[in-house]
Design an enzyme around this catalytic site. Sequence first.
Site, PDB file in Angstrom:
ATOM      1  N   PHE A  92       4.540  -3.605   9.926  1.00 32.62           N
ATOM      2  CA  PHE A  92       4.434  -2.545   9.019  1.00 32.62           C
ATOM      3  C   PHE A  92       4.667  -2.326   7.695  1.00 32.62           C
ATOM      4  O   PHE A  92       6.052  -2.816   7.464  1.00 32.62           O
ATOM      5  CB  PHE A  92       4.866  -1.305  10.004  1.00 32.62           C
ATOM      6  CG  PHE A  92       4.593  -0.231   9.333  1.00 32.62           C
ATOM      7  CD1 PHE A  92       3.232   0.498   9.272  1.00 32.62           C
ATOM      8  CD2 PHE A  92       5.738   0.682   8.771  1.00 32.62           C
ATOM      9  CE1 PHE A  92       2.923   1.617   8.617  1.00 32.62           C
ATOM     10  CE2 PHE A  92       5.281   1.817   8.210  1.00 32.62           C
ATOM     11  CZ  PHE A  92       4.089   2.574   8.080  1.00 32.62           C
ATOM     12  N   GLN A  93       3.828  -2.077   6.963  1.00 32.89           N
ATOM     13  CA  GLN A  93       4.013  -2.133   5.477  1.00 32.89           C
ATOM     14  C   GLN A  93       4.604  -3.534   4.934  1.00 32.89           C
ATOM     15  O   GLN A  93       5.312  -3.546   4.005  1.00 32.89           O
ATOM     16  CB  GLN A  93       5.020  -0.970   4.969  1.00 32.89           C
ATOM     17  CG  GLN A  93       4.397   0.290   5.421  1.00 32.89           C
ATOM     18  CD  GLN A  93       5.028   1.400   4.579  1.00 32.89           C
ATOM     19  OE1 GLN A  93       6.211   1.539   4.351  1.00 32.89           O
ATOM     20  NE2 GLN A  93       4.263   2.533   4.067  1.00 32.89           N
ATOM     21  N   MET A 110     -16.810   5.398 -23.705  1.00 36.10           N
ATOM     22  CA  MET A 110     -17.014   4.234 -24.282  1.00 36.10           C
ATOM     23  C   MET A 110     -17.935   3.346 -23.358  1.00 36.10           C
ATOM     24  O   MET A 110     -18.702   2.581 -24.225  1.00 36.10           O
ATOM     25  CB  MET A 110     -15.599   3.214 -24.326  1.00 36.10           C
ATOM     26  CG  MET A 110     -15.578   1.980 -25.067  1.00 36.10           C
ATOM     27  SD  MET A 110     -15.862   2.147 -26.995  1.00 36.10           S
ATOM     28  CE  MET A 110     -14.237   2.153 -27.384  1.00 36.10           C
ATOM     29  N   LYS A 169      14.960  -5.465   3.700  1.00 34.71           N
ATOM     30  CA  LYS A 169      15.745  -4.599   3.907  1.00 34.71           C
ATOM     31  C   LYS A 169      17.009  -4.809   4.659  1.00 34.71           C
ATOM     32  O   LYS A 169      17.952  -4.533   4.142  1.00 34.71           O
ATOM     33  CB  LYS A 169      15.166  -3.824   5.044  1.00 34.71           C
ATOM     34  CG  LYS A 169      15.658  -2.422   5.370  1.00 34.71           C
ATOM     35  CD  LYS A 169      14.704  -1.472   6.077  1.00 34.71           C
ATOM     36  CE  LYS A 169      15.172  -0.135   6.287  1.00 34.71           C
ATOM     37  NZ  LYS A 169      14.494   0.675   7.093  1.00 34.71           N
ATOM     38  N   GLU A 203       3.430   5.306  -7.377  1.00 33.97           N
ATOM     39  CA  GLU A 203       4.074   4.333  -7.956  1.00 33.97           C
ATOM     40  C   GLU A 203       3.544   3.593  -9.313  1.00 33.97           C
ATOM     41  O   GLU A 203       4.184   3.067  -9.886  1.00 33.97           O
ATOM     42  CB  GLU A 203       4.270   2.991  -7.175  1.00 33.97           C
ATOM     43  CG  GLU A 203       5.274   3.347  -5.630  1.00 33.97           C
ATOM     44  CD  GLU A 203       4.390   4.254  -4.660  1.00 33.97           C
ATOM     45  OE1 GLU A 203       3.272   4.706  -4.846  1.00 33.97           O
ATOM     46  OE2 GLU A 203       4.968   4.195  -3.301  1.00 33.97           O
TER      47      GLU A 203
END
Lengths: 84, 563
Positions: free
Chosen positions: B124-125, B475, B174, B62
């Site tokens: 959940f999530q 760097m 949802k 993502e």
Amino acid sequence: MTERLTVEFTPAEGAVIRVLGVVERRGYVLRGLSMKEKADTASLVIDVEPREASRRVPVLAQQLARLVDVRSVSLAARDAGSLA
Amino acid sequence: MSSAAQASPSPQPLPVSGARLVVEALEREGVKHVFGYPGGAIMPVYDALTGSSLQHILVRHEQAAALAADAYGRVTGRPGVCLATSGPGATNLVTGIANAFLDSVPMVAITGQVGSPLMGTDAFQEVDIFGITLPIVKHSFIIRNTADIPRIFAEAFRIASSGRPGPVLIDLPKDVGVLTANPEPFELPDEPAAPLDEASIALANALIAEAKAPVIYFGGGVAIARAERALRDLAQRMGVPSVSTLKGLGCIPSDEPNYLGMLGMHGARAANIAIDNCDLLICVGARFDDRATGKLDSFAARAKVIHIDGDAAEIGKLRVPEVGLAGDVSSILGRLTAVPKIADWAQQCRAQRKMWAPRYDAPGQGIYAPALLKELSEAAGDKAIFTCDVGQHQMWVAQHCQFSRPQAHLTSGGLGTMGYGVPAGMGAVLAEPDATVITVSGDGSFMMNVQELATLRRYRLPLKIVLIDNSQLGMVRQWQELFFEENFSEIDLSDNPDFSEVAHSFGIEAFTIDHRSQVGPAIQRLLRTSGPILLHVRIDPRENVWPLVPPNSSNVQMMEKGW
């Protein structure tokens, strides 16, 4: 020195946290807070003190003013301790 | 049809699911590409995507969706759109959202959320992505009612792209996506433009007229305001020398005679000297960032300042100007009509530019990355878009590639996100299919989103990757060498995989070079290949980026290379 800001805003979800978050993240200590809400508008009166001298409260006011829910910000110098 | 049926009132439209309303809202905004990754809470939206006009680009992480959307937004000027599920899907977007916030890029990030009844129960999530992202969004919404979806999406797109652009997050529970509604028509209120401050315009013109050594210092705010033309007109009209920040590159073409180059930590010496000597600094769409100013109180210390920006909150934040002008940047620049008498000063600045022009005659037969990038830039021409990762190669691109438009240089300026380059290249290819899109990466950065080679392969995106490999975190190594007494700590990447083989395993053409004589043919092959390709370039790990302003120093205290 503590200064007082009055923030008029639309009381949308997250609006109060957004305002207070900007105050703290931009380098100010929150010294006082009160809130009023009526109909579709709300106002926060907040007393802030910069963590270091180089921070300028008028700049903080502009940073608050650009938040989407904020309608206006006004600034008045004051002594700490009188927020009731 | 019976006459009775003809006479009946038109039927109430059938209720539409929230997910369908989301897709319709995106179509209404003219969205063509959505970068995302499906999962549980966002499944209703993915269900509604099929059969829509939107092309969904399935990334492999993502973070890449958000970074690709960022680049898409920079190139098109319209919000890039990314989509993820709740919980880890949403948190994986966070770096990309922050990247867009720090660089003021228009973006709409859509996250699935657990069902409304479960919110706040540690389901959940479930994470509070609204809360997590509060400091790094321009605005955000949790949609509580299905009927609000069209209005909220319209608001989100307008907020993301208006004024100072930025990312807007929309969190979609949802059940809100599953339930149906018949939304009411809505109208967004007009946003009247603030009038210009005439007294400040007059004062600015007076300062310009009396200036003996003015410099225009411009930044990414010019491109954000799409004010490049007004800036070029101003610079030409006044004949004033100009310097750019990292994000301003391309706003004035690199070959413009009075343009002195990038200023700051790895800037051109001529640019930093001009700033040090100027008596008037005309700051346009820049914000006195520490990488540009070095030690702030020694930056243009003798100069008066005119600060012009689309965002009033930037004016006076770090340097209090004599004149602050907030508003539409093009309009303001068009009102600055005074012309200073500065022929000697401009000539002196041009002479400094010539004197301190970069050298490309590095000793040895190994590949000198600045020379390769200069040659690549010249061969690729004006149609090229360069995307960068973060590190030494990023600075070499800024120093040695030529840009004639700001959308041709996509770099993570504010956040400094390693891993930006390849996803940004994907976004740029889709945003401007006719451009030659080149990602310049380093071996550290490349590995942070290496999985996106699979996305390139899947969609046959013709991205050209130049991977500059010094087997080090270059760097960091440079700073440890110069400022930490050569105490090299955790910078060794000599166990890197064979990058050509990695690309091959993803089905992408790739080849490796390590000798100066191979550079020309390699660039030709890179540019004439029609599909995705990776050029792996091995360079000397001891090479540093020069010049360099040491930390807490004035910009004129520059360290230079030894040859």
